[in-house]
Scaffold this active site. Sequence first.
Site, PDB file in Angstrom:
ATOM      1  N   PRO A   1       2.414  -6.546   1.915  1.00 33.04           N
ATOM      2  CA  PRO A   1       1.515  -6.063   2.975  1.00 33.04           C
ATOM      3  C   PRO A   1       1.987  -4.801   3.702  1.00 33.04           C
ATOM      4  CG  PRO A   1       1.835  -8.444   3.131  1.00 33.04           C
ATOM      5  CD  PRO A   1       2.840  -7.941   2.154  1.00 33.04           C
TER       6      PRO A   1
ATOM      7  N   LYS B   1      -1.792   8.414  -0.541  1.00 34.90           N
ATOM      8  CA  LYS B   1      -2.567   7.188  -0.350  1.00 34.90           C
ATOM      9  C   LYS B   1      -3.058   7.080   1.088  1.00 34.90           C
ATOM     10  CE  LYS B   1      -4.244   3.086  -1.237  1.00 34.90           C
ATOM     11  NZ  LYS B   1      -5.519   2.937  -1.989  1.00 34.90           N
TER      12      LYS B   1
END
Length: 301
Positions: free
Chosen positions: A70, A175
């Site tokens: 995560p 990203k």
Amino acid sequence: MSFSTESLSVVVIGLGQMGGNMALTLKAAGFAVTGSDVFEQARSRLAAKGLAVVAPDALPASDVYLLSLPTSAHVREVIEQSPGLLTLAPKGSVIVDTSTSDPAVTRELAEKVTAAGLLWLDAPVSGGPKGAASGKLGMLLGGDETTIARVLPMLEAMSAKRTHVGGPGSGHVVKLANNYLCAAHLLTTAEAVAMAAKAGVAPAACLAGLNSGSGRSAVSEVNFPEWVLSERFDSGFTTGLMRKDLRLARDAAEQLGLPLPLLQAVVDAWHANPEQPTDSDDFNHITTPILARGSQTEVNQ
């Protein structure tokens, strides 16, 4: 020299929707894959699908350790502490981080990984659980070309498109830039569709027009028809994760001393109401309150 499919062993750490599907895809492609997760339930779910799984304290030696976690904090813990890949991973093995991580932390960890005699590649992905399950992910690669070549068979099995954007950390930088634009496009496209609906133009017709012109984006071409207008909202990516990525993008800009007022406005908009949508909601739900500003009858056409 690249490994062959038969000789390359992969340990996938993090068996959520993305990591679990990537592990199964690699297994189906013929790689020797072992999965691991701190949650026994996740390990059991993948074991039931035929994947070899182990607890984090029982990782085998492997050519590649692929992380799907995560946050950067989780990546740091796996590398430095538990299970501690810096000391556990065999010399010359490759750590591939497919998470969306903080580029500053990534570069710090990449230096430590290299100093420990290991190789590093950041490879954040797009395409969601569906792309992970079909081997059609998009990957942004940050690392040395020789490292990419070494694991290229694995990357090819996982992805439909791979873009090498620079050295360690570069993949995570791009990203964050990508997710910032996606988050912004969800807001702006929703406003455009709401304006059109209020003026009596059906959302589907508005999108058809946008997608024939310069205002189109992946959000208007994919997200809106696939998850918003269909009201499915099951992309597999949560609002909480997008909010996290936006904070990382903002922090990266601040660390660079780069004022980006539009980025800050997008961050603020996504954090304006933590209950609409909630962190657990699909991230496309950010459009719901905006679309509601148009005529409800029109928006639902």
